[in-house]
Design an enzyme around this catalytic site. Sequence first.
Site, PDB file in Angstrom:
ATOM      1  N   CYS A  53      30.690 -99.021  -7.018  1.00  0.00           N
ATOM      2  CA  CYS A  53      30.325-100.348  -7.526  1.00  0.00           C
ATOM      3  C   CYS A  53      30.271-101.411  -6.443  1.00  0.00           C
ATOM      4  CB  CYS A  53      31.314-100.784  -8.609  1.00  0.00           C
ATOM      5  SG  CYS A  53      33.010-101.052  -8.015  1.00  0.00           S
ATOM      6  N   CYS A  91      35.672-100.453 -11.319  1.00  0.00           N
ATOM      7  CA  CYS A  91      34.974 -99.393 -12.056  1.00  0.00           C
ATOM      8  C   CYS A  91      35.862 -98.187 -12.352  1.00  0.00           C
ATOM      9  CB  CYS A  91      33.748 -98.934 -11.277  1.00  0.00           C
ATOM     10  SG  CYS A  91      34.123 -98.083  -9.710  1.00  0.00           S
ATOM     11  N   CYS A 125      41.932-104.547  -1.947  1.00  0.00           N
ATOM     12  CA  CYS A 125      43.063-104.246  -1.067  1.00  0.00           C
ATOM     13  C   CYS A 125      43.700-102.935  -1.518  1.00  0.00           C
ATOM     14  CB  CYS A 125      44.067-105.390  -1.104  1.00  0.00           C
ATOM     15  SG  CYS A 125      45.604-105.054  -0.193  1.00  0.00           S
ATOM     16  N   CYS A 151      16.083 -88.842  16.591  1.00  0.00           N
ATOM     17  CA  CYS A 151      16.057 -87.477  17.136  1.00  0.00           C
ATOM     18  C   CYS A 151      15.622 -87.424  18.592  1.00  0.00           C
ATOM     19  CB  CYS A 151      15.156 -86.593  16.286  1.00  0.00           C
ATOM     20  SG  CYS A 151      13.414 -87.089  16.273  1.00  0.00           S
ATOM     21  N   CYS A 201      43.364 -99.299   8.196  1.00  0.00           N
ATOM     22  CA  CYS A 201      42.850-100.511   7.549  1.00  0.00           C
ATOM     23  C   CYS A 201      42.963-100.421   6.023  1.00  0.00           C
ATOM     24  CB  CYS A 201      41.394-100.724   7.967  1.00  0.00           C
ATOM     25  SG  CYS A 201      40.569-102.043   7.090  1.00  0.00           S
ATOM     26  N   HIS A 259      42.172-112.549   2.385  1.00  0.00           N
ATOM     27  CA  HIS A 259      43.296-112.008   1.611  1.00  0.00           C
ATOM     28  C   HIS A 259      44.469-111.643   2.502  1.00  0.00           C
ATOM     29  CE1 HIS A 259      45.467-109.688  -1.421  1.00  0.00           C
ATOM     30  NE2 HIS A 259      45.533-108.686  -0.551  1.00  0.00           N
TER      31      HIS A 259
END
Length: 331
Positions: free
Chosen positions: A196, A176, A201, A5, A188, A212
């Site tokens: 979870c 989940c 992907c 702040c 993205c 990946h």
Amino acid sequence: ECPLCLLPQPPEAFPSLASCSHRSCWGCLQRYLRLAVSESRLPVSCPHCPAALQPADVHRLLPEPALRDKYEEFLLRRLLVADPGTRWCPAPDCSYAVFAHGCAECPRLTCGREGCGTEFCYHCRQPWHPDGPCAPLPPAPSLATPTAQLAQPEELAHGEALAQAEAEDIKVCPRCSAFIMKINDGSCNRMNCTVCGCLFCWLCLREISDVHFLSPSGCTFWGKRPWSRTRRILWQLGMVLGAPMVISLAAGVAVPVITIGIPIYMGRKVLAGGPGSRRSSLSGCQQCLSVTSSVLLSLFVSPIITALTVGVGVPLVLTYVYGTVVLSLCR
């Protein structure tokens, strides 16, 4: 002064945290925790670093008992969601969890909450269906209504288009089954479930690792849809056939650039000096000697750096192309 702040505060207004040494005032920390818990962003990290706040600190900083109870419930749900044998009761307004380890052969489960007793299936997690197979879960909530059959063809087509757009914007977490919304604008595709913590992907809805999007899976880091099978195979064949030429060209360019570029860069940097340098206090002879020594040292070090770069980079690229890509083609 509080870094959040920017207001001056007395020393006793800055509580200490067990997770890190950062300090913020009580008011800012309480507002931050209220927002994080209400949005189920758990575990709650420090507002200045990724360190997770300890539950004792969260209880000490949250004044509302309802928020503390919600925080405990979210922590428990995150722990249970990570357990593959936990099943949640599908009844409305029932958040009871059933530990169902080893129930694959006898899939009939019963909710143990008092007053509920709902029976549901271990496999599909839907109400118990003794006379039929498990029905697959819909990929996303549909916008179609029971009155859609009474609409005109143009209205029906428009409703189907809206439902398709909604299905592309809302998907289910692979771990989940929580509904997650994403603006399908080609941004993205690396998603992180806030319930979870699953990293998956958006295109193929599989749990992923950091490599990946570098694998020949057809999923791109940016984009709205994965590559088609034909495009993926053509790209993989092009990588396998063109790898020797591309690697040779890259190595041929990298060797002289690194070998010559490092001495030139070091000489220019030493000659130009930097903040706090003693260049102004050196004579011309000393400056010349300093630049010459840095260039000679770089000429000795640059071949070693070049050899390490090429010696490590080329085998890694070859292993990826003729290992991962070839295996993907054989599938």
